[in-house]
Design a protein around this motif. Structure first.
Motif, PDB file in Angstrom:
ATOM      1  N   ASN A 174      -3.571   6.064   7.651  1.00 35.92           N
ATOM      2  CA  ASN A 174      -3.809   7.258   6.847  1.00 35.92           C
ATOM      3  C   ASN A 174      -4.298   8.417   7.698  1.00 35.92           C
ATOM      4  O   ASN A 174      -3.834   9.554   7.547  1.00 35.92           O
ATOM      5  N   LEU A 175      -5.216   8.150   8.608  1.00 31.86           N
ATOM      6  CA  LEU A 175      -5.736   9.199   9.492  1.00 31.86           C
ATOM      7  C   LEU A 175      -4.626   9.767  10.371  1.00 31.86           C
ATOM      8  O   LEU A 175      -4.474  10.987  10.468  1.00 31.86           O
TER       9      LEU A 175
ATOM     10  N   LYS B 223      -1.825  11.720   8.375  1.00 26.31           N
ATOM     11  CA  LYS B 223      -2.315  13.016   7.875  1.00 26.31           C
ATOM     12  C   LYS B 223      -2.419  14.015   9.020  1.00 26.31           C
ATOM     13  O   LYS B 223      -2.081  15.179   8.863  1.00 26.31           O
TER      14      LYS B 223
ATOM     15  N   LEU C 148      -5.127   0.159   7.792  1.00 28.00           N
ATOM     16  CA  LEU C 148      -4.684   1.107   6.767  1.00 28.00           C
ATOM     17  C   LEU C 148      -5.404   2.453   6.904  1.00 28.00           C
ATOM     18  O   LEU C 148      -4.782   3.510   6.752  1.00 28.00           O
ATOM     19  N   GLN C 149      -6.686   2.427   7.222  1.00 30.40           N
ATOM     20  CA  GLN C 149      -7.427   3.674   7.448  1.00 30.40           C
ATOM     21  C   GLN C 149      -6.856   4.425   8.646  1.00 30.40           C
ATOM     22  O   GLN C 149      -6.718   5.649   8.614  1.00 30.40           O
ATOM     23  N   ALA C 150      -6.537   3.698   9.708  1.00 29.39           N
ATOM     24  CA  ALA C 150      -5.961   4.325  10.897  1.00 29.39           C
ATOM     25  C   ALA C 150      -4.611   4.962  10.576  1.00 29.39           C
ATOM     26  O   ALA C 150      -4.323   6.085  11.017  1.00 29.39           O
TER      27      ALA C 150
ATOM     28  N   ASP D 124      -7.860  -3.454   6.428  1.00 30.76           N
ATOM     29  CA  ASP D 124      -8.432  -2.214   5.893  1.00 30.76           C
ATOM     30  C   ASP D 124      -8.592  -1.180   7.006  1.00 30.76           C
ATOM     31  O   ASP D 124      -8.316   0.005   6.810  1.00 30.76           O
ATOM     32  N   ASP D 125      -9.030  -1.629   8.189  1.00 31.51           N
ATOM     33  CA  ASP D 125      -9.149  -0.723   9.334  1.00 31.51           C
ATOM     34  C   ASP D 125      -7.780  -0.193   9.742  1.00 31.51           C
ATOM     35  O   ASP D 125      -7.637   0.986  10.066  1.00 31.51           O
TER      36      ASP D 125
ATOM     37  N   ASN E 151       0.820  -1.208   0.000  1.00 33.63           N
ATOM     38  CA  ASN E 151       0.000   0.000   0.000  1.00 33.63           C
ATOM     39  C   ASN E 151       0.857   1.261   0.000  1.00 33.63           C
ATOM     40  O   ASN E 151       0.384   2.344   0.338  1.00 33.63           O
TER      41      ASN E 151
END
Length: 139
Positions: A132-133, A136, A128-130, A125-126, A24
């Motif tokens: 990214n959050l 950022k 990866l979202q964490a 997926d969770d 990713n």
């Protein structure tokens, strides 16, 4: 893309997470103990730390786990660290010992300063979202 330090003593899980994160677009460095991870942090800058809470040796927890690493980065002795080290986002992960007390360990890790906590196995997926959050928010 984030530069991630992954501290996980389970080699199989570490390999899987490394592959998922790398595929990713993240750059991943792995370690198997808190002391090794801290030495890497002292020499390299990371955007995020993912740390296992409990490190086992011969199926017995040892003190060189994520709790000590989080404490070292966020605790009273963090005054002598570089500012980025104290603010680096931390994701704590735990399967605990056969899931006994996992929720309590995840709560402790959050209380010590981890930004997020996941039980193992976690949904990638969770995770990866964490990532990214958090990257950022800190970037």
């Amino acid at each position: 893309m984030a530069c991630i330090l992954l501290m996980e003593d389970d080699v199989d899980l570490s390999t899987v997470l490394d592959e998922v994160l790398s595929s990713n677009g993240h750059v991943v460095t792995t370690s198997q103990s808190a002391s090794e991870a801290f030495n890497l942090i002292a020499k390299n800058r990371y955007d995020l730390l993912i740390t296992d809470i409990i490190v086992l040796k011969d199926d017995t927890p040892v003190p060189d786990g994520g709790i000590s690493l989080i404490s070292r980065l966020r605790g009273a002795l963090s005054w002598n660290l570089e500012p980025w080290m104290k603010k680096m986002p931390i994701i704590a992960i735990s399967g605990a010992i056969h899931n006994q007390g996992m929720s309590e360990l995840l709560k402790i890790s959050r209380d010590l300063g981890a930004d997020m906590a996941f039980g193992k196995p976690m949904d990638t997926d969770d995770l990866l979202q964490a990532i990214n959050l958090l990257t950022k928010r800190s970037g």
